[in-house]
Write an enzyme that holds these catalytic residues in place. Structure first.
Site, short mmCIF file in Angstrom:
data_model
loop_
_atom_site.label_atom_id
_atom_site.label_comp_id
_atom_site.label_asym_id
_atom_site.label_seq_id
_atom_site.Cartn_x
_atom_site.Cartn_y
_atom_site.Cartn_z
N PHE A 228 -11.00 -31.41 -43.19
CA PHE A 228 -11.65 -31.42 -41.88
C PHE A 228 -12.90 -30.54 -41.95
O PHE A 228 -13.06 -29.58 -41.22
CB PHE A 228 -10.70 -30.92 -40.78
CG PHE A 228 -9.35 -31.59 -40.77
CD1 PHE A 228 -9.17 -32.82 -40.15
CD2 PHE A 228 -8.26 -31.01 -41.40
CE1 PHE A 228 -7.92 -33.45 -40.14
CE2 PHE A 228 -7.01 -31.62 -41.40
CZ PHE A 228 -6.84 -32.85 -40.77
N CYS A 341 -6.00 -25.10 -33.16
CA CYS A 341 -6.73 -24.65 -31.95
C CYS A 341 -6.16 -25.35 -30.73
O CYS A 341 -6.80 -25.43 -29.69
CB CYS A 341 -8.22 -24.91 -32.09
SG CYS A 341 -8.60 -26.63 -32.39
N1 SAH Z 1 -13.87 -26.50 -40.26
C1 SAH Z 1 -15.02 -26.99 -39.53
C2 SAH Z 1 -14.66 -27.54 -38.15
C3 SAH Z 1 -13.65 -28.65 -38.16
S1 SAH Z 1 -13.67 -29.64 -36.71
C4 SAH Z 1 -16.08 -25.88 -39.45
O1 SAH Z 1 -15.80 -24.74 -39.84
O2 SAH Z 1 -17.18 -26.16 -38.99
C5 SAH Z 1 -12.58 -30.94 -37.11
C6 SAH Z 1 -13.16 -32.02 -38.01
O3 SAH Z 1 -12.09 -32.91 -38.33
C7 SAH Z 1 -14.25 -32.89 -37.41
O4 SAH Z 1 -15.38 -32.84 -38.24
C8 SAH Z 1 -13.67 -34.33 -37.41
O5 SAH Z 1 -14.64 -35.30 -37.77
C9 SAH Z 1 -12.61 -34.23 -38.45
N2 SAH Z 1 -11.46 -35.13 -38.36
C10 SAH Z 1 -10.71 -35.42 -37.27
N3 SAH Z 1 -9.64 -36.17 -37.62
C11 SAH Z 1 -9.71 -36.38 -38.96
C12 SAH Z 1 -8.88 -37.04 -39.91
N4 SAH Z 1 -7.75 -37.66 -39.55
N5 SAH Z 1 -9.25 -37.01 -41.20
C13 SAH Z 1 -10.38 -36.37 -41.59
N6 SAH Z 1 -11.19 -35.70 -40.74
C14 SAH Z 1 -10.86 -35.70 -39.44
#
Ligand code: SAH
Length: 397
Positions: A228, A341
């Site tokens: 993510f 979160c």
């Molecule tokens: N760690 C990051 C913030 C993560 S936000 C930072 O420090 O900036 C969560 C992210 O998860 C988003 O970019 C979204 O596109 C992604 N996401 C949501 N569901 C997902 C999935 N099933 N598989 C992969 N990515 C996913």
């Protein structure tokens, strides 16, 4: 001013805990007329005054307290005071001084329900999520300009939760004009572009600043998997910290494109050690397992799976699932940095889920550090249902 009179006994959370929300089921009657977002006087059933709140007839959260002082006026000066206090709280913390990316207002935790404000250099992005906050837009903008001297303010009020308040999404410049250059901030030695109009939330996840720095300190020589990854905040800190290899996974193509662009903004980093994969994390982790691929350090920072307690059960299964897979992919002595979160999942429950995942993966593990959001994201003591970040750094045997 209209009066909102509570049912017998329903004044307790306001009186005893100063809890900022009043649910529809606590409200007896409204005397006088109030439109969405209007300030109402809140009284106990015995007519004891409790404070002043923003009325929201469409929402299950029928009113949000602005103040527990029944005499305090809610006017332009009120917002100026509250915003100045929020900004001063951050300036008083040495670790936050001089940070170009900073949350200035963290809603209920700063006494301003429904108001989020993030600063990126001389640009502030506001998000107004409640009828009361929406009503006071002008005063909030004036307060932010006065407290920060920022050049421009952009509104990103396009969060889904506005629908629950009967509010339409709205975005655009509220003060100043669009900058001529793309926005970027420096975070602990790494340069990161922030897309305030098209990115998630207000453009960036500032709450993870300290945890990204911690990852950098842990990463030297390690094979890192960042799940993510959004725009690569954790990935770039790991590269800066000397990671041997960093594989980042996100399902969003635009987020990964921004992550690659962010890496290009940092020519000091070893780009050849970075690998980006557009995929569903749940699937990708299963595939790694099949392929027998292992890592030294895994970050799991998913979006919120449980927006409220009602979704907690399904969300718990999703957290269990990714953490279980994460544990299976760690080399002996490896570290899992895992987060939630979700407002609907408390710290204790999250720890239980992670413990269950380690057990089912057959790993002996211990928490080496509890992790939280950075200091510009305070958590109000009286507001445990907030969507605050909780995390665990876990080491397996
Ligand atoms: N760690 C990051 C913030 C993560 S936000 C930072 O420090 O900036 C969560 C992210 O998860 C988003 O970019 C979204 O596109 C992604 N996401 C949501 N569901 C997902 C999935 N099933 N598989 C992969 N990515 C996913």
């Amino acid at each position: 001013m209209a009066q909102l009179i509570l049912l017998p006994g329903k004044e307790r959370s306001a009186l005893k805990q100063r809890h900022p929300w009043l649910f529809a089921g606590s409200v007896g009657r409204l005397e006088g007329r109030a439109r969405p977002g209007d300030t109402v006087e809140v009284l106990a059933d015995n007519l004891r005054p409790l404070g002043r709140a923003a009325y929201s007839p469409q929402s299950q959260i029928r009113a949000r307290f602005w103040t527990f002082d029944p005499e305090e006026s809610v006017d332009d000066a009120f917002f100026k005071r509250r915003i100045a206090a929020a900004v001063a709280r951050r300036q008083a913390l040495p670790e936050l001084r001089g940070q170009p990316g900073l949350r200035l207002i963290h809603a209920e935790s700063d006494g301003l329900p429904g108001v989020i404000a993030d600063q990126y250099g001389d640009t502030v992005v506001v998000q107004l999520t409640s009828a009361g906050a929406d009503k006071w837009r002008k005063a909030i903008v004036a307060g932010l300009v006065k407290a920060t001297g920022c050049a421009r303010i952009y509104e990103r009020s396009d969060s889904d939760v506005r629908g629950l308040e009967g509010l339409e999404p709205t975005t655009g410049w509220l003060h100043g004009e669009a900058p001529s250059m793309p926005l970027a901030i420096d975070e602990n030695g790494v340069r990161l572009a922030v897309d305030i109009a098209g990115g998630h939330k207000t453009g960036f996840y500032l709450d993870q600043r300290d945890n990204r720095a911690l990852l950098g300190q842990l990463a030297a020589g390690k094979e890192v998997l960042n799940c993510f990854s959004y725009t690569g905040g954790f990935s770039l800190q790991a590269l800066a910290g000397g990671a041997a290899h960093v594989l980042s996974i996100d399902s969003s193509g635009p987020a990964l494109a921004q992550a690659r662009a962010n890496l290009a903004l940092n020519p000091q980093l070893p780009a050849a050690r970075a690998e980006w994969q557009e995929a569903d994390v749940f699937q990708a982790l299963r595939d790694f397992r099949k392929d027998g691929r292992l890592f030294d350090l895994i970050v799991l920072d998913p979006p919120k799976f449980a927006p409220s307690a009602a979704h907690a059960e399904r969300a718990a299964r999703a957290y269990k699932d990714i953490n279980l897979l994460g544990f299976r992919l760690l080399r002996p002595g490896g570290l899992l940095m895992t987060y939630s979160c979700s407002g609907g999942i408390g710290l204790e429950l999250f720890q239980k889920i992670v413990a269950g995942a380690a057990h089912d993966a057959g790993r002996d593990a211990r928490i080496v550090r509890r992790l939280a959001g950075a200091a510009d994201h305070p958590v109000a003591l009286n507001f445990p249902e907030g969507e605050y970040l909780k995390g665990l750094l876990v080491q397996v045997d």
